[in-house]
Design an enzyme around this catalytic site. Sequence first.
Site, PDB file in Angstrom:
ATOM      1  CB  ALA A  65      -0.986  -0.035   1.172  1.00  0.00           C
ATOM      2  CG  ASP A 255      -3.489  -3.531   1.023  1.00  0.00           C
ATOM      3  OD1 ASP A 255      -3.243  -4.567   1.639  1.00  0.00           O
ATOM      4  OD2 ASP A 255      -2.765  -3.080   0.113  1.00  0.00           O
ATOM      5  CE  LYS A 266      -1.823  -9.601  -1.275  1.00  0.00           C
ATOM      6  NZ  LYS A 266      -2.487  -9.305  -2.572  1.00  0.00           N
TER       7      LYS A 266
END
Length: 365
Positions: A65, A255, A266
Amino acid sequence: MGWTAVEIKEMRGTDAMNTFRTIEWKNNRVLMIDQRKLPGEEVYVECETFEEVADCIRKLVIRGAPAIGIAAAMGMALGAGSISNDSPYEKFAERMRTISEHLAMTRPTAVNLFWAIGKMNRLISERRGRKVEEIKNLLISEAIKIQEEDLRKCMQIGDNGAELIRDNSVVLTHCNAGGLATAGYGTALGVIRSAFRQGKNISVISSETRPVLQGARLTTWELERDGIPVRLITDSMAGHLMSKGIVDSVVVGADRVASNGDTANKIGTYSLSVLAKHHNIPFYVAAPTSTIDNECLSGEDIVIEQRNPEEVTHMDGKRISAEVNAINPAFDVTPAGNIECLITEVGLFKKPYTKSLGRLKKKDQ
Ligand code: MRU
């Protein structure tokens, strides 16, 4: 090509660690270590245009990210460089809108991408009427500043989170939230690095992270270079190891964190959080405040990137399954209730997150 020992020492006042550069602005070009080739080959990709940067983000040359946020900012600076100094401000701003839309289309889940593009766009709109050449130079400085600040934030995240890691313990991490996913040092790996540097006797279990194998290829590479003990497992082994009392804590990156604390990370992170909860193992998320999305009220609002099914059905270009379709969501959402603590550069946030994150001022992000 890496951060030099002197550079790291200046920033940290201690020995070098993590001596490679994830991304760099050099001679009006953007250099990135090609993460698709690691750990086998350490090669760098050179981008001369914003389209090339966008392509690198889409194809995972650069990923993680904060790192894709930096790449997008540098991509915008590259795009600005291609516009003539003689352009009137309005024409320049219009072209920059097209460039930022192109970069924003690359990956949908990590909010840092949009955060960085937003920062660059604000700089342009606040300089309305100024000379294009001046704005172009400011955009380069801003992109480099985003990168430098990310490195500092990661070190701070590491130091803030290290206190949560017990001496003589085993930490499980998933995917790669290390120097490769940031400007350097990492978020989840930042916490591990700081705990290790404090002299704690820790070791890491890295889950391989199917299908792109960021854990197996990148996390083990980074930790091995730093001399931090690490063992690799397949994703499906985590529950068994937890049931045997082998895992003391889990630390992952993020993220996008919704304002209620739900966290996209993830694919596979959610399952790990459920396992950790079942086994009473603390589950920590480490991320800069730029990963917190106040506009997103819950995980329901987070767009999950669906990637090419071939990442699942193929390996190294060869099919590993029968001729069937695959499903390939790149991220999942961990409910806030499964997260013991959110570790940021401005401190630790605990449940209830709507309340604790609500106190975070906009300027902190
Ligand atoms: O698809 P990727 O490799 O970009 O996904 C990366 C992750 O999910 C990381 O855990 C996350 O971006 C945090 S990086 C500090």
